[in-house]
Design a protein around this motif. Structure first.
Motif, PDB file in Angstrom:
ATOM      1  N   VAL A   1      73.843   5.976 -69.249  1.00  0.00           N
ATOM      2  CA  VAL A   1      73.626   4.544 -69.457  1.00  0.00           C
ATOM      3  C   VAL A   1      73.975   3.829 -68.156  1.00  0.00           C
ATOM      4  N   PHE A   2      73.040   2.947 -67.725  1.00  0.00           N
ATOM      5  CA  PHE A   2      73.239   2.161 -66.510  1.00  0.00           C
ATOM      6  C   PHE A   2      73.456   0.700 -66.877  1.00  0.00           C
ATOM      7  N   GLU A   3      73.984  -0.040 -65.911  1.00  0.00           N
ATOM      8  CA  GLU A   3      74.166  -1.479 -66.047  1.00  0.00           C
ATOM      9  C   GLU A   3      73.435  -2.136 -64.885  1.00  0.00           C
ATOM     10  N   PRO A   4      72.136  -2.441 -65.047  1.00  0.00           N
ATOM     11  CA  PRO A   4      71.384  -3.030 -63.937  1.00  0.00           C
ATOM     12  C   PRO A   4      71.921  -4.408 -63.561  1.00  0.00           C
ATOM     13  N   ASP A   5      71.578  -4.841 -62.347  1.00  0.00           N
ATOM     14  CA  ASP A   5      72.040  -6.147 -61.869  1.00  0.00           C
ATOM     15  C   ASP A   5      71.303  -7.299 -62.535  1.00  0.00           C
ATOM     16  N   ALA A   6      70.132  -7.045 -63.060  1.00  0.00           N
ATOM     17  CA  ALA A   6      69.378  -8.015 -63.866  1.00  0.00           C
ATOM     18  C   ALA A   6      68.308  -7.237 -64.607  1.00  0.00           C
ATOM     19  N   LEU A   7      67.813  -7.813 -65.679  1.00  0.00           N
ATOM     20  CA  LEU A   7      66.725  -7.173 -66.417  1.00  0.00           C
ATOM     21  C   LEU A   7      65.935  -8.222 -67.170  1.00  0.00           C
ATOM     22  N   VAL A   8      64.721  -7.825 -67.565  1.00  0.00           N
ATOM     23  CA  VAL A   8      63.871  -8.652 -68.414  1.00  0.00           C
ATOM     24  C   VAL A   8      63.415  -7.784 -69.574  1.00  0.00           C
ATOM     25  N   TYR A   9      63.492  -8.337 -70.784  1.00  0.00           N
ATOM     26  CA  TYR A   9      62.959  -7.661 -71.965  1.00  0.00           C
ATOM     27  C   TYR A   9      62.080  -8.664 -72.703  1.00  0.00           C
ATOM     28  N   CYS A  10      61.185  -8.165 -73.526  1.00  0.00           N
ATOM     29  CA  CYS A  10      60.233  -9.029 -74.231  1.00  0.00           C
ATOM     30  C   CYS A  10      60.334  -8.812 -75.739  1.00  0.00           C
ATOM     31  N   GLY A  11      59.727  -9.735 -76.479  1.00  0.00           N
ATOM     32  CA  GLY A  11      59.743  -9.618 -77.937  1.00  0.00           C
ATOM     33  C   GLY A  11      60.794 -10.510 -78.546  1.00  0.00           C
ATOM     34  N   MET A  12      61.384 -10.016 -79.640  1.00  0.00           N
ATOM     35  CA  MET A  12      62.412 -10.796 -80.322  1.00  0.00           C
ATOM     36  C   MET A  12      63.666 -10.894 -79.454  1.00  0.00           C
ATOM     37  N   ARG A  13      64.308 -12.039 -79.521  1.00  0.00           N
ATOM     38  CA  ARG A  13      65.550 -12.242 -78.769  1.00  0.00           C
ATOM     39  C   ARG A  13      66.610 -11.276 -79.278  1.00  0.00           C
ATOM     40  N   ALA A  14      67.374 -10.697 -78.361  1.00  0.00           N
ATOM     41  CA  ALA A  14      68.411  -9.720 -78.709  1.00  0.00           C
ATOM     42  C   ALA A  14      69.531 -10.367 -79.511  1.00  0.00           C
ATOM     43  N   ASP A  15      70.169  -9.556 -80.332  1.00  0.00           N
ATOM     44  CA  ASP A  15      71.358  -9.984 -81.073  1.00  0.00           C
ATOM     45  C   ASP A  15      72.392 -10.475 -80.056  1.00  0.00           C
ATOM     46  N   PRO A  16      72.994 -11.635 -80.264  1.00  0.00           N
ATOM     47  CA  PRO A  16      73.958 -12.154 -79.287  1.00  0.00           C
ATOM     48  C   PRO A  16      75.191 -11.272 -79.101  1.00  0.00           C
ATOM     49  N   ASP A  17      75.464 -10.367 -80.026  1.00  0.00           N
ATOM     50  CA  ASP A  17      76.609  -9.464 -79.885  1.00  0.00           C
ATOM     51  C   ASP A  17      76.212  -8.093 -79.338  1.00  0.00           C
ATOM     52  N   ALA A  18      74.947  -7.898 -79.014  1.00  0.00           N
ATOM     53  CA  ALA A  18      74.490  -6.606 -78.476  1.00  0.00           C
ATOM     54  C   ALA A  18      75.094  -6.364 -77.094  1.00  0.00           C
ATOM     55  N   THR A  19      75.341  -5.093 -76.787  1.00  0.00           N
ATOM     56  CA  THR A  19      75.848  -4.721 -75.465  1.00  0.00           C
ATOM     57  C   THR A  19      74.815  -3.938 -74.671  1.00  0.00           C
ATOM     58  N   GLU A  20      73.678  -3.632 -75.309  1.00  0.00           N
ATOM     59  CA  GLU A  20      72.627  -2.907 -74.601  1.00  0.00           C
ATOM     60  C   GLU A  20      71.253  -3.428 -74.998  1.00  0.00           C
ATOM     61  N   ILE A  21      70.314  -3.247 -74.060  1.00  0.00           N
ATOM     62  CA  ILE A  21      68.906  -3.556 -74.294  1.00  0.00           C
ATOM     63  C   ILE A  21      68.174  -2.228 -74.260  1.00  0.00           C
ATOM     64  N   THR A  22      67.419  -1.948 -75.305  1.00  0.00           N
ATOM     65  CA  THR A  22      66.777  -0.629 -75.427  1.00  0.00           C
ATOM     66  C   THR A  22      65.390  -0.565 -74.809  1.00  0.00           C
ATOM     67  N   ASP A  23      64.778  -1.719 -74.556  1.00  0.00           N
ATOM     68  CA  ASP A  23      63.389  -1.700 -74.085  1.00  0.00           C
ATOM     69  C   ASP A  23      63.139  -2.693 -72.944  1.00  0.00           C
ATOM     70  N   PRO A  24      63.858  -2.565 -71.827  1.00  0.00           N
ATOM     71  CA  PRO A  24      63.606  -3.482 -70.717  1.00  0.00           C
ATOM     72  C   PRO A  24      62.219  -3.240 -70.119  1.00  0.00           C
ATOM     73  N   VAL A  25      61.598  -4.317 -69.651  1.00  0.00           N
ATOM     74  CA  VAL A  25      60.301  -4.233 -68.989  1.00  0.00           C
ATOM     75  C   VAL A  25      60.501  -4.235 -67.471  1.00  0.00           C
ATOM     76  N   ILE A  26      61.490  -5.011 -67.017  1.00  0.00           N
ATOM     77  CA  ILE A  26      61.839  -5.097 -65.594  1.00  0.00           C
ATOM     78  C   ILE A  26      63.323  -4.795 -65.468  1.00  0.00           C
ATOM     79  N   VAL A  27      63.675  -3.899 -64.544  1.00  0.00           N
ATOM     80  CA  VAL A  27      65.079  -3.676 -64.214  1.00  0.00           C
ATOM     81  C   VAL A  27      65.247  -3.902 -62.712  1.00  0.00           C
ATOM     82  N   VAL A  28      66.400  -4.449 -62.348  1.00  0.00           N
ATOM     83  CA  VAL A  28      66.676  -4.802 -60.960  1.00  0.00           C
ATOM     84  C   VAL A  28      68.015  -4.238 -60.549  1.00  0.00           C
TER      85      VAL A  28
END
Length: 196
Positions: free
Chosen positions: A85-112
């Motif tokens: 598991v990585f912690e990118p410096d920024a990311l973009v994901y699409c679709g439904m807004r993530a749960d505000p208590d989530a600690t991970e994004i499973t489907d990023p479209v852009i990672v930086v």
């Protein structure tokens, strides 16, 4: 595997689920690579400024595109397999807004990733192959704050990864249809340097 710029911690091997439970509340920042915990090196001011500018530029591009996607700064995890598991410096994901208590994004479209002296080889090697192992990742941007350069890796047809370097251009990040002006990522630093 010990990656340059990361320091192995004396912990037993973990899965991503075990790591995320362990890391919650730990002082400092960590990543998990092939089941091993690595502490992340302290940041330099230049790195932090470019990272913040990149996140803000992505957010602005999303707003201009009226996109149903969201930008997040560092601190959110991206699981690339059951042991990494990585912690990118920024990311973009699409679709439904993530749960505000989530600690991970499973489907990023852009990672930086914003390069630092200790992560240069990791960003262009290990992270490159692992990020593109995720079907959702279309764009991987490596931002060099010293050279004021962005290396844009893009998933193309036939499983190919196209790479281009940009310094003054506007990147076309389609999908999701964003236009990201590269100079904006370095604007704050450039104005300070010009006044010195």
């Amino acid at each position: 595997m010990v990656a340059s710029g990361m320091v192995a911690q004396p912990k037993p091997r973990m899965t991503v689920d075990e790591f995320l439970t362990w890391a919650d509340g730990q002082p400092g920042r960590f990543e998990l690579v092939d089941g091993e915990v690595f502490a992340m090196s302290p940041e330099r001011v230049r790195h932090a400024e470019v990272k913040a500018a990149t996140y803000l530029a992505l957010r602005s591009a999303l707003k201009q595109a009226k996109s149903a996607c969201y930008a997040l700064p560092d601190g959110i995890s991206v699981r690339v397999d059951q042991d990494t598991v990585f912690e990118p410096d920024a990311l973009v994901y699409c679709g439904m807004r993530a749960d505000p208590d989530a600690t991970e994004i499973t489907d990023p479209v852009i990672v930086v990733e914003v390069q630092s002296p200790s992560t240069r080889s990791v960003d262009s090697g290990l992270r490159l192959t692992r990020y593109f192992s995720l079907e959702s990742v279309i764009h991987y941007l490596i931002v060099d704050p010293v050279k004021r350069l962005v290396i844009h890796h893009r998933r193309a047809q036939g499983g190919l990864i196209e790479t281009r370097m940009a310094t003054h251009e506007t990147l076309d990040l389609t999908p999701p249809g964003l236009r990201l002006p590269v100079p904006e990522l370095f604007a704050d630093r450039a104005s300070d340097d010009d006044g010195a």
